[in-house]
Design a protein around this motif. Sequence first.
Motif, PDB file in Angstrom:
ATOM      1  N   HIS A 160       0.837  -1.207   0.000  1.00 17.61           N
ATOM      2  CA  HIS A 160       0.000   0.000   0.000  1.00 17.61           C
ATOM      3  C   HIS A 160       0.873   1.259   0.000  1.00 17.61           C
ATOM      4  O   HIS A 160       0.600   2.217  -0.723  1.00 17.61           O
ATOM      5  CB  HIS A 160      -0.903   0.046   1.232  1.00 17.61           C
ATOM      6  N   ILE A 185       0.853   4.257  -2.652  1.00 19.80           N
ATOM      7  CA  ILE A 185       0.581   5.652  -2.282  1.00 19.80           C
ATOM      8  C   ILE A 185       1.643   6.553  -2.908  1.00 19.80           C
ATOM      9  O   ILE A 185       1.348   7.568  -3.529  1.00 19.80           O
ATOM     10  CB  ILE A 185       0.563   5.843  -0.745  1.00 19.80           C
ATOM     11  N   GLY A 244       0.794  10.302  -3.761  1.00 18.42           N
ATOM     12  CA  GLY A 244       0.470  10.587  -2.366  1.00 18.42           C
ATOM     13  C   GLY A 244       1.734  10.651  -1.532  1.00 18.42           C
ATOM     14  O   GLY A 244       2.851  10.449  -2.031  1.00 18.42           O
ATOM     15  N   TRP A 247      -3.589  11.384   1.025  1.00 18.86           N
ATOM     16  CA  TRP A 247      -4.158  10.965  -0.242  1.00 18.86           C
ATOM     17  C   TRP A 247      -5.028  12.057  -0.840  1.00 18.86           C
ATOM     18  O   TRP A 247      -5.750  11.835  -1.801  1.00 18.86           O
ATOM     19  CB  TRP A 247      -5.050   9.751  -0.071  1.00 18.86           C
ATOM     20  N   VAL A 298      -5.023  12.515  -4.555  1.00 22.56           N
ATOM     21  CA  VAL A 298      -5.084  11.288  -5.362  1.00 22.56           C
ATOM     22  C   VAL A 298      -6.511  11.071  -5.850  1.00 22.56           C
ATOM     23  O   VAL A 298      -7.456  11.068  -5.067  1.00 22.56           O
ATOM     24  CB  VAL A 298      -4.603  10.073  -4.536  1.00 22.56           C
ATOM     25  N   THR A 301      -9.626   8.900  -8.049  1.00 19.18           N
ATOM     26  CA  THR A 301     -10.196   7.563  -7.875  1.00 19.18           C
ATOM     27  C   THR A 301      -9.328   6.432  -8.420  1.00 19.18           C
ATOM     28  O   THR A 301      -9.129   5.447  -7.725  1.00 19.18           O
ATOM     29  CB  THR A 301     -11.608   7.504  -8.494  1.00 19.18           C
ATOM     30  N   ARG A 325      -6.632   5.793  -6.006  1.00 20.90           N
ATOM     31  CA  ARG A 325      -7.122   5.182  -4.764  1.00 20.90           C
ATOM     32  C   ARG A 325      -7.321   3.680  -4.940  1.00 20.90           C
ATOM     33  O   ARG A 325      -7.053   2.905  -4.034  1.00 20.90           O
ATOM     34  CB  ARG A 325      -8.402   5.859  -4.296  1.00 20.90           C
ATOM     35  N   ILE A 336      -3.946   2.104  -4.781  1.00 17.12           N
ATOM     36  CA  ILE A 336      -3.491   2.011  -3.394  1.00 17.12           C
ATOM     37  C   ILE A 336      -4.128   0.809  -2.714  1.00 17.12           C
ATOM     38  O   ILE A 336      -3.468   0.038  -2.021  1.00 17.12           O
ATOM     39  CB  ILE A 336      -3.804   3.314  -2.627  1.00 17.12           C
TER      40      ILE A 336
END
Length: 160
Positions: free
Chosen positions: A67, A71, A76, A90, A93, A95, A98, A101
């Motif tokens: 993760h 990120i 991020g 985040w 960041v 969609t 995300r 991530i």
Amino acid sequence: MGGESGRNMRSEAKTDEEYLAELPDDRREAVAAHERTHGAWEIDLATVAILGACVFLVSGLLHEAGHTLAIWAVGGHPTLLSTTAAPGDWSRVRTPGRLAIGLGGSLANVVLALVGWRVFRRRRATGGALALTAWLFFAVNAWTVGLYAVASPALGFGDW
């Protein structure tokens, strides 16, 4: 798939005897000598428990590292790495990032499961702690990916 290409893609499990037959003579003799002296898979319950706990903790940490890398990769700013979370900023960041991530941890688990399976397949004839550890890495990480694949969409929580 049919024909020759279907046969080539099929993975066939080998027996221990077939696996041993493929080893070089000196390695096969070493395995046989070890089994005569120590037995094939003599590992006590305490060793299994300790290895299991260590594999579980390391797998969790590497899941969160997946993760954290995701990120960072999507722009991020990760702030912490632990065995239970990978928090960060985040806010910028979008969609798709995300989603990346969320999938980063499971991708790390897939890699760990494949590496564990590969090492186990190479070391299973000799047994011992390395083969057990590799099998545990496969089992824990494959289970984690499977659990996320079911729990996230069905129950509405998790990484996905």
